[in-house]
Every structure is written in structure tokens, then in C-alpha cells.
Design an enzyme around this catalytic site. Structure first.
Site, PDB file in Angstrom:
ATOM      1  CG  HIS A  38      -4.876   7.486  -6.714  1.00  0.00           C
ATOM      2  ND1 HIS A  38      -6.321   8.396  -6.655  1.00  0.00           N
ATOM      3  CD2 HIS A  38      -5.135   6.335  -6.383  1.00  0.00           C
ATOM      4  CE1 HIS A  38      -7.226   7.522  -5.851  1.00  0.00           C
ATOM      5  NE2 HIS A  38      -6.619   6.340  -5.561  1.00  0.00           N
ATOM      6  CB  CYS A  85       0.269   7.957  -1.207  1.00  0.00           C
ATOM      7  SG  CYS A  85       0.931   6.523   0.140  1.00  0.00           S
ATOM      8  CD  GLU A  91      -0.020   3.770  -7.550  1.00  0.00           C
ATOM      9  OE1 GLU A  91       1.149   3.086  -7.362  1.00  0.00           O
ATOM     10  OE2 GLU A  91      -1.051   3.372  -6.713  1.00  0.00           O
ATOM     11  CB  THR A 113       1.346   1.628  -4.154  1.00  0.00           C
ATOM     12  OG1 THR A 113       0.053   2.119  -4.324  1.00  0.00           O
ATOM     13  CG2 THR A 113       2.664   2.286  -4.587  1.00  0.00           C
ATOM     14  CB  SER A 138     -11.126   0.808  -4.432  1.00  0.00           C
ATOM     15  OG  SER A 138     -10.237   0.259  -3.329  1.00  0.00           O
ATOM     16  CG  ASN A 143      -6.901  -1.062  -1.775  1.00  0.00           C
ATOM     17  OD1 ASN A 143      -7.626  -1.553  -0.514  1.00  0.00           O
ATOM     18  ND2 ASN A 143      -7.087   0.172  -2.042  1.00  0.00           N
ATOM     19  CB  SER A 184      -9.994   4.244  -0.066  1.00  0.00           C
ATOM     20  OG  SER A 184     -10.703   3.390  -0.925  1.00  0.00           O
TER      21      SER A 184
END
Length: 332
Positions: A91, A113, A143, A181, A239, A241, A284
Site C-alpha cells: 500500500h 505496488c 495507501e 487505487t 480489503s 477492493n 489480495s
């Protein structure tokens, strides 16, 4: 990164009784794969313990597995003994964290990333040009903290359209936006539209900040959710996402949608009256956790899953340069 596969109808007449649709792509993205392999190879090369600041990726099973191999996860660098090896999570971290690591003589391996690193570079560039930067994201997410730390005097967080009226900038003609992201594409565009209404000269980032994998997984869910009585998203609660995938499924027509860490969290009552179950996983999530869900469904009379392909992913990121250097020196 998204390729139209020219799909035939997802469900055919013989699927009238029960069906399981499996989203593709799903699971590990290139950045997560790189981060997990980084910790594994660091353990092999340097031996245990290897310290990791924050969760390397947001999945409790991945973290538990790495802990069993000798990784020690810490919240802050003050918990890492001086001179030890520490891996920074996928992150990303702020310049202040890098400074702290140097101060404590820590050997650092940066598993951020590359797509997050891109956002960091954009933040530094906009700040160097003296723009006010509106960072769309979730407060407290690692992040967001890492990106904001690149230019704290220029960046302010915007969590959604409801925050737009309270934005204060120095010059309405010099405002730019960036984003976390792992956000919902649709919600981010809604927030950007609200910002642009206030600041018509709003400057866009040079390319999408929401990563290809997040977008692809959301598109895959959109493709199958409206066929679904039940959507199961495999992923941990922290998480971003994975949580977004549940929201996307409900927005586009899934009757019900739930997030689970693994099959043990599925409530059998969810299957009452259900004909079509769709399954996906966050970026992930190891594939064996998805297979566990499919086995759970098979044991309860649901047929083998029908994979629904909406994109092909082939991106691979190189390991962090400091780790590659040490691997080469060790002849590995």
C-alpha cells in the site's frame, strides 16, 4: 488491460435449476503477487524473522501464512529492532516512514505496488507545480496515508461527493485530483464530477489512478451480478477492493451479496431459494480460498462453476530492486 472476449449468453436453458458463475479475472493482482513473493523470498534469503510494516496485503489468511514462516507484522517501525530487515507493504509509505527507517538503521525492502508508486509520483509533481491536490479515498487507509505524506501541505482528502462543498483551495484554477487505487470506479467518477462542478479547471491525473485489476474485477462483477440471486465475494473486511465488489454487485442487480473471508463464514440460510450463485474474490485473495467456496456450494447441490471471462491479465511486476540485488549476489 481489459479485453472484450465476445461472450455468448452467460446462462443457457439447461442452467434453469441451479448454476454457479465464477468471475474471471479475480484474485491476486500483479502488485499483490509481487508483495507476497517479496516477503517469501526475503525469508528464504535472510532467514526469520523478517519484519513487515502493516499487513503486506489486506488478507488475514495471507498474513497468517507468512507469520507461520517467520514474518513479524508490526504497526510502526518503533517495534522493529535496530538494524533488522523490514518490508514495506504493497500500500506504500510516506517519506517520513523512509526517514524513520534510515534513522533506525533498518534494511528496507519496498514492496509498494508500482501503481501506487505512480500515484506518489503524480502527487509530488502536482505539488512541485503548486497545485492544491484533492485525494479521493478513505480516511485511515494505509495507501491514502502514504500518498498524502508525499505532499502534506498540498493534499486534502475527499471521501465522496458529500465532502465537496467543504473543500477550500488557494486558487480555483490550480486544483488537481488523485485517487486511491482500490476505489469503486463509478463512485470515484461521481466524486470527480462533483469536484469539477465546483472547480471547472480541475486537472486530471495523466492516467487512471484506479488500478487495472480493481477495474477489471468490478467489470467482471457487473457482467454476472444481474444474473445472480446471491453474490459471494471472497476477501477480508479491511480489503477496500473486496468491499467495493459487494457494493458494485448490489448496485447492478444482484439480489443479495456478501463478503466472506473463506467458506466457513457462509451462512447456509443464504442459499434458501437461490438458483444462481456468483463467486468472485478481491485482488489480495489466494485462489484456494475461492476453491473452498466452490466446494462448499458443490456439497450443497450446486453444479461445477461456469467461468465467465471478461478480461485477460498478463502484467507481471519485477521484485523490488534491493531484493533482486541481494538475490543475485547470493546466486539465486
Amino acid at each position: 488491460m481489459t479485453t472484450d472476449m465476445g461472450m455468448p449468453p452467460i446462462l443457457s436453458p439447461e442452467d434453469a435449476e441451479k448454476a454457479v458463475l465464477l468471475a474471471a479475472p479475480r484474485g491476486y493482482c500483479a502488485g499483490v503477487d509481487r508483495a507476497v513473493i517479496t516477503v517469501e523470498k526475503a525469508l528464504d534469503l535472510y532467514g526469520a524473522p523478517v519484519y513487515v510494516r502493516k499487513q503486506i496485503v489486506h488478507n488475514k489468511h495471507v498474513v497468517s501464512n507468512l507469520e507461520s514462516r517467520g514474518a513479524i507484522f508490526v504497526e510502526e517501525l518503533s517495534e522493529v529492532p535496530e538494524g533488522e530487515t523490514v518490508v514495506f507493504s504493497a500500500h506504500g509509505v510516506s517519506p517520513e516512514v523512509h526517514r524513520q527507517a534510515e534513522e533506525r538503521s533498518l534494511k528496507t525492502i519496498d514492496a509498494t505496488c508500482p501503481l501506487v508508486t505512480k500515484v506518489h509520483h503524480e502527487a509530488k509533481r502536482f505539488a512541485s507545480e503548486d497545485y492544491d491536490i484533492l485525494l479521493i479515498g478513505h480516511a485511515g487507509h494505509e495507501e491514502v496515508e502514504g500518498t498524502a505524506g508525499e505532499a502534506p501541505d498540498h493534499i486534502q482528502l475527499v471521501q465522496g461527493p458529500e465532502d465537496v462543498d467543504s473543500i477550500v483551495v488557494r486558487d480555483p484554477s490550480r486544483v488537481a485530483w488523485l485517487s486511491q487505487t482500490t476505489l469503486s470506479v463509478d463512485e470515484t467518477l461521481e466524486t470527480v464530477a462533483a469536484i469539477r462542478k465546483r472547480f471547472p479547471e480541475l486537472l486530471d491525473p495523466p492516467s487512471d489512478d484506479i488500478c487495472y485489476a480493481t477495474q477489471n474485477r468490478q467489470l467482471a462483477v457487473k457482467d454476472i451480478a444481474h444474473h445472480s440471486d446471491l453474490m459471494i465475494v471472497v476477501g477480508s473486511g479491511n480489503s477496500s477492493n473486496s468491499v467495493r465488489l459487494v457494493e458494485v454487485a448490489l448496485e447492478v442487480g444482484a439480489r443479495t451479496a456478501y463478503r466472506v473471508d473463506d467458506a466457513s463464514e457462509i451462512d447456509e440460510a443464504w442459499l434458501d431459494g437461490v438458483k444462481t450463485v456468483s463467486v468472485t474474490s478481491g485482488a489480495s485473495v489466494p485462489e484456494e480460498l475461492v476453491q473452498g467456496v466452490l466446494e462448499f456450494l458443490a456439497e450443497r447441490g450446486f453444479p461445477d462453476a461456469k467461468a465467465v471471462h471478461t478480461a485477460e491479465e498478463s502484467l507481471i511486476f519485477a521484485l523490488p530492486p534491493e531484493l533482486r540485488r541481494d538475490l543475485k549476489a547470493a546466486g539465486r
